[in-house]
Design an enzyme around this catalytic site. Structure first.
Site, PDB file in Angstrom:
ATOM      1  N   HIS B 136      13.262  -2.117   4.039  1.00 21.81           N
ATOM      2  CA  HIS B 136      11.332  -2.405   4.975  1.00 21.81           C
ATOM      3  C   HIS B 136      11.097  -2.410   5.713  1.00 21.81           C
ATOM      4  CE1 HIS B 136      11.850  -1.617   0.153  1.00 21.81           C
ATOM      5  NE2 HIS B 136      10.599  -1.116   0.051  1.00 21.81           N
ATOM      6  N   ASP B 186      13.737   5.337   7.623  1.00 21.94           N
ATOM      7  CA  ASP B 186      13.072   4.180   6.462  1.00 21.94           C
ATOM      8  C   ASP B 186      13.027   4.988   5.330  1.00 21.94           C
ATOM      9  OD1 ASP B 186      12.434   1.193   7.451  1.00 21.94           O
ATOM     10  OD2 ASP B 186      11.811   1.912   6.035  1.00 21.94           O
ATOM     11  N   GLY B 187      14.391   3.304   4.691  1.00 24.06           N
ATOM     12  CA  GLY B 187      14.138   3.820   3.540  1.00 24.06           C
ATOM     13  C   GLY B 187      12.457   3.836   2.779  1.00 24.06           C
ATOM     14  N   HIS B 188      11.781   3.166   3.241  1.00 21.10           N
ATOM     15  CA  HIS B 188      10.182   3.564   2.312  1.00 21.10           C
ATOM     16  C   HIS B 188       9.419   4.052   3.025  1.00 21.10           C
ATOM     17  CE1 HIS B 188       6.700   2.161   0.341  1.00 21.10           C
ATOM     18  NE2 HIS B 188       7.212   1.675  -0.082  1.00 21.10           N
ATOM     19  N   HIS B 270      10.685   7.129  -5.918  1.00 20.27           N
ATOM     20  CA  HIS B 270       9.716   6.150  -5.968  1.00 20.27           C
ATOM     21  C   HIS B 270       8.229   6.605  -5.734  1.00 20.27           C
ATOM     22  CE1 HIS B 270       7.925   2.344  -4.432  1.00 20.27           C
ATOM     23  NE2 HIS B 270       8.610   1.747  -5.072  1.00 20.27           N
ATOM     24  N   GLU B 322      10.098   2.424 -10.633  1.00 23.79           N
ATOM     25  CA  GLU B 322       8.436   2.619 -10.256  1.00 23.79           C
ATOM     26  C   GLU B 322       8.414   3.864  -9.361  1.00 23.79           C
ATOM     27  OE1 GLU B 322       8.137  -1.620  -8.157  1.00 23.79           O
ATOM     28  OE2 GLU B 322       9.203  -0.462  -6.928  1.00 23.79           O
ATOM     29  N   GLU B 338       1.997   2.857 -10.950  1.00 24.68           N
ATOM     30  CA  GLU B 338       1.599   1.536 -10.196  1.00 24.68           C
ATOM     31  C   GLU B 338       0.468   1.849  -9.329  1.00 24.68           C
ATOM     32  OE1 GLU B 338       4.256   0.510  -7.339  1.00 24.68           O
ATOM     33  OE2 GLU B 338       3.480  -1.050  -6.128  1.00 24.68           O
ATOM     34  N   CYS B 340      -0.208   0.785  -6.539  1.00 27.10           N
ATOM     35  CA  CYS B 340      -0.232   1.297  -4.962  1.00 27.10           C
ATOM     36  C   CYS B 340      -0.097   2.753  -4.675  1.00 27.10           C
ATOM     37  CB  CYS B 340       1.146   0.420  -4.248  1.00 27.10           C
ATOM     38  SG  CYS B 340       0.581  -0.996  -3.651  1.00 27.10           S
ATOM     39  N   CYS B 406       2.760  -6.011  -2.708  1.00 29.95           N
ATOM     40  CA  CYS B 406       1.966  -4.661  -2.064  1.00 29.95           C
ATOM     41  C   CYS B 406       0.499  -4.381  -2.746  1.00 29.95           C
ATOM     42  CB  CYS B 406       2.608  -3.653  -2.669  1.00 29.95           C
ATOM     43  SG  CYS B 406       3.630  -3.654  -4.162  1.00 29.95           S
TER      44      CYS B 406
END
Lengths: 646, 646
Positions: B136, B186-188, B270, B322, B338, B340, B406
């Site tokens: 992250h 980035d992975g996220h 995700h 998620e 979620e 978020c 988050c």
């Protein structure tokens, strides 16, 4: 029941019928068991050649053979056991020769000290008895012992019994609380109940003591499998074969080793393991008079029966642990309900009936057999379900074999020994737990008695027990009256009799008299179609209903009803008729004027209400599903609830 | 819509309202946002002191502080962003001082080369940019950038903007296809949309190019994260922190990196990651005119909206990843949904509306905001849901904080910037996506125009836009008409007008004229209670119905209806009245004459049919649940289907 009111006493009132003591003519079962003999057993034997079991056992693997699996010996052993029961009931020289051949391979593979295990002999010779938790070593030994006992009972020969006795003796020397002994037990219960059989077959009480040791040791502190892992220094077979996955085998509940067995109150963990353990506990209670074990078994039965059993008798709802989750968690579509677990439940019920004659056990045995077990086998006898969901969106069919092939030979051995689940004998007593058409011979004072059981099939309501042969003297004929039977009528030796007077609290009618040859006990009841609803805590089946008839639970299949079975509705008042079903010549189907919900509009969420239109609904016995293609299937169907009339 | 009929063109027709350009007086939202300012933001700031975020950032951890988490910087950044929006709308010297203090800590922690990350600076200094998939790092950088842009927009100061520009410049030097650069992403996802904001705030197009690089690189072969893992030689942060579990983060779908983004057709993996990616793709389409990105976004939206969205607007049904599972897999009780992810969906809808004005996006934004997002925050502003199930058997309540926190600052930043989701401005145009009571000022030719928006609240049907100030000339007032609105009536500058004539295919009424000060556009419709049914492929909601009123989805709670909500039935014809609900002063509840199913008999399976009895049913807006204890809750209730009348 005295055993229920006096929980400190274990009274063995009957024993299962011995192999070969019944000649079946049952219209439903005899052809099916004949199919097992003619097709299932040869096909399974051929699988060993295809996969390589016997070549591995003989130490002569062929190129292309699979690497030996830790479970393999149990496949071979259960096949021998199944074939032996078949031979006891039906001579078959070709099958006998194939059994002898396998027995010879086993005997030759046995080590001088009695050890016998394909995997550890050929793959990991140094690992013997170092991974009891995961590697199924004593589980395989147990199945070999059961095979040896069955083979001896069927053939009178000791070629395999001698082998497994030597192995059992090695196990006895190796395990125990004495100096130099390994104080352990197997992660997968099985050897315990096998040793009880071996004790009975040989008259050697030390095998019973060894079984009791394994059962008593389970769940004690310090936890054996922790110590074993420390000694071994590696994570165990499961960890190596399921790398990166948190295999549930690492939990103590999975193995029923979380507390000592007498402190266990709930059926937990891997369902087959649980059934084999509880079966052994019941056997030991019967064999040793240990009422504390029987009390634990009753508690466990009550818990399982009232909270964790599918309407089909299937048990173990989760694929993740092949076992139990939490009370009332009985989802249909993801139901695991392994065939072997259902077989294990039948085995346990058979044993409970020896000490607690109560139709609860008989009803469960019957329901499980006719639904959760029988669905495991295709009509042609050559394909198998491992798991038995109660709903399918399509695409699910039986398979000819599995990498872990426990279920196919397990169902074979259950069916070839079915009379021992249907019939028992007490003191000058024949007990009919399950009415199968058969001539049954039991030991009685002064010789043997033979009784012919006739039924009009599992969809009928008539059972007669006619004495064919008796040495004279008092004889008791006992017959379970299913909990679902209504409108009982009874005749005893030609006289109408009030069945209520003869029906015990245990749900059995028992008639003791000096029966003459030709005398008949006839019980009739009204077979009826019944609607069944689940406890509301089974939230997945809220607003659903299932239909049953006799021992059968019914299911809708796409082939009869079209797709989207979730849209079918069963009106409460719709009359149900019995019908023939195309493609399933043997079964009685059900047909009713139902409804189907249509979904006008479109979009993921919509304001047009679904509407119901008339639709004929055809149902087939659950066990018979997936014999006409792999379409949708559902046991629980929409319940067209009665609205409040106001 | 031209953009729909000519898919090769990207037309930006509006921009979200800038921070501080609206003064809210909305009866529903203003108190809630004031609660965020007075309670939520201080409480979240206090959490940093309790847990240790800022001490870790400053390099002065205290005894007992938690070990820094890879996500921590994003918590701090989102709090600054939320506080900045609040400051833009509402001066608050105390809050501003607390923001300055945190900004100073961040500035001091920045390395000379621009790098800024608590975890890698204090825990693993050698590991910088070696575990993009799991750690992250650029996700945190993105949130810092968003914070810097928001802080600058709110305060006019560049104390944080300068910091994040230096960091962005380091990222620009480090990543790319040039020699010596790391060809990764980035992975996220998060930095992509942040860089678009930075480009707009600074006028520097190179940040837009960097965002485009990250988006374009995603899902390309060779797969960057495989190469990264090889270079690093360790399994990555997820593997180390979820030992023994097959973390779904190892799949490419989890990261939306399974194929290049323009080839993605289904919302997978995700859910938060997916929303942030799609938001950035839409931003880039708008910013660069790349119609191929917009086409992908439209496809992804259609797929998500028609197959994988809860009736509340929640998305991502599974806790395991998620995120997304398969089409129509939308279980209520285990819904992850979620907070978020719902916020991310609102963010994406806001961006789609800049290029595809279509009420589908506005309706989704509104539904998600009033249900799946707002449920994430307690009435008192200090407790949060991370996941938002649509049914609870009881025992579920909000929490003050989470180890991975988050959601709390994310909902704070959404609410303090709510006007930018409700309002947009085009060319001499005010667009009202969401009618909130506010005075809104937008740039127009010749200066600014101010419009007062009045509503009778989210349960009402009246919206008026009154021009308070205008430099003169043509001005367009556009207002979304919700898809659920019926019985439209309209007045323009005092004259009744046919709304059908002014309602575009896009679902917006638009009136362009020389508006005088005091002129008013009034739209009214009939707020009505509606029943909603799910696509039958959502099998878990077969035989269920949900009730909605305006933007709200309703739920039954145990506190109003007693336990066992699964037994409630909603008759199709039952009249529904609006009622006050004890303990929830602000909400409009619903009451109807329903039914409750009783379950006579006992046993796991029973032959006594359930029966329906009259029962009053009270429903509350879903978002308001779990503010009066942690009892049962259900959105989908039993649908008392109409039987076929014959």
């Amino acid at each position: 029941m005295t055993t229920l009111t006096d929980p400190s006493v274990v009274t063995v009132t009957s024993r299962p019928l011995a192999p070969g003591s019944a000649v079946l003519h049952d219209a439903f079962w005899a052809p099916r068991i004949e199919t097992v003999r003619r097709r299932t057993l040869p096909a399974q034997r051929d699988q060993f050649d295809r996969v390589g079991h016997l070549r591995a056992l003989a130490g002569t693997p062929a190129p292309g053979d699979a690497a030996p699996h830790v479970f393999w010996d149990s496949d071979v052993a259960k096949w021998i056991e199944a074939a032996s029961y078949s031979l006891a009931a039906h001579p078959d020289p070709e099958l006998e020769a194939r059994v002898d051949e396998v027995v010879a391979v086993l005997a030759a593979a046995q080590r001088p000290d009695g050890y016998l295990n394909t995997y550890y002999t050929t793959v990991d010779p140094a690992g013997r008895f170092t991974d009891l938790r995961d590697a199924h070593e004593l589980y395989c030994a147990g199945h070999l012992i059961e095979a040896g006992v069955a083979h001896h009972a069927a053939t009178g020969r000791t070629t395999l019994l001698d082998v497994v006795r030597r192995y059992a003796d090695l196990v006895e020397r190796t395990f125990g609380t004495g100096p130099g002994q390994l104080r352990g037990y197997d992660g997968h219960e099985e050897i315990e109940l096998a040793l009880v059989k071996l004790a009975r077959a040989t008259g050697e009480e030390r095998y019973l003591r060894l079984a009791a040791y394994f059962v008593d040791e389970r769940g004690r502190e310090p936890y054996f499998f922790d110590e074993e892992a420390r000694r071994r220094g590696t994570p165990g077979w499961f960890a190596e074969h399921f790398a990166g996955v948190e295999h549930p085998g690492r939990t103590r509940e999975y193995l029923q080793a979380h507390v000592p067995v007498r402190d266990q109150h709930e059926a937990v963990g891997h369902a087959v393991r649980a059934m084999y353990l509880y079966s052994a506990m019941t056997d030991l209670a019967a064999g040793t008079g240990d009422a504390s074990l029987l009390r634990a078994c009753r508690r466990l039965w009550d818990h399982l029966a009232t909270t964790r059993t599918y309407v089909t008798g299937g048990i173990g709802s989760s694929a993740a642990n092949e076992g139990f989750t939490r009370d009332f968690d009985l989802p249909s579509e993801t139901a695991y309900a392994e065939t072997c677990a259902a077989i294990g439940l039948v085995m346990w019920a058979q044993r409970m009936l020896t000490v607690d004659r109560d139709r609860r056990y008989g009803d469960a045995l019957e329901r499980t057999l006719y639904n959760a077990v029988l669905s495991g086998l295709s009509a042609d006898g050559e394909e198998f379900f491992y798991d038995n969901p109660l709903a399918s969106r399509g695409g699910i069919g039986r398979h000819r074999w599995f990498e872990v092939a426990c279920c196919p030979p397990n169902i074979a051995r259950l069916l070839t020994s079915l009379p021992s689940y249907a019939f028992a004998h007490g003191e000058d007593e024949l007990v009919v737990h399950l009415p199968l058409g058969a001539e049954v011979t039991i030991p009685v004072t002064g010789g043997t008695a033979t009784v012919r059981v006739e039924t009009d099939g599992p969809w009928g309501g008539r059972t007669s027990l006619r004495v064919l042969d008796t040495p004279g003297g008092r004889l008791t004929l006992s017959l379970r009256v299913p909990g679902w039977a209504r409108g009982l009528r009874m005749r005893v030796a030609g006289h109408d009799t009030d069945p209520g007077r003869l029906l015990g609290d245990d749900g059995y009618v028992s008639v003791t008299r000096d029966w003459a040859v030709g005398d008949e006990l006839v019980l009739e009841h009204e077979p009826e179609v019944r609607r069944v609803w689940a406890d509301p805590r089974v939230t997945t089946e809220a607003q659903h209903v299932a239909l049953t008839c006799g021992p059968f639970v019914y299911a809708a299949e796409e082939v009869d009803n079209g797709p989207s079975l979730v849209d079918l509705r069963i009106p409460r008042r719709a009359a149900v008729e019995r019908v023939d079903v195309p493609g399933l010549p043997e079964v009685t189907g059900l047909r009713l004027g139902g409804e189907r919900v249509e979904h006008p509009g479109d979009g993921l969420y919509r304001t047009e209400p679904p509407r119901r239109v008339p639709a004929e609904v055809v149902l087939v016995p659950y066990y018979a599903w997936a014999n006409r293609g792999a379409g949708e299937m559902r046991v629980w169907l929409g319940d067209a609830e009665e609205a409040f009339p106001g």
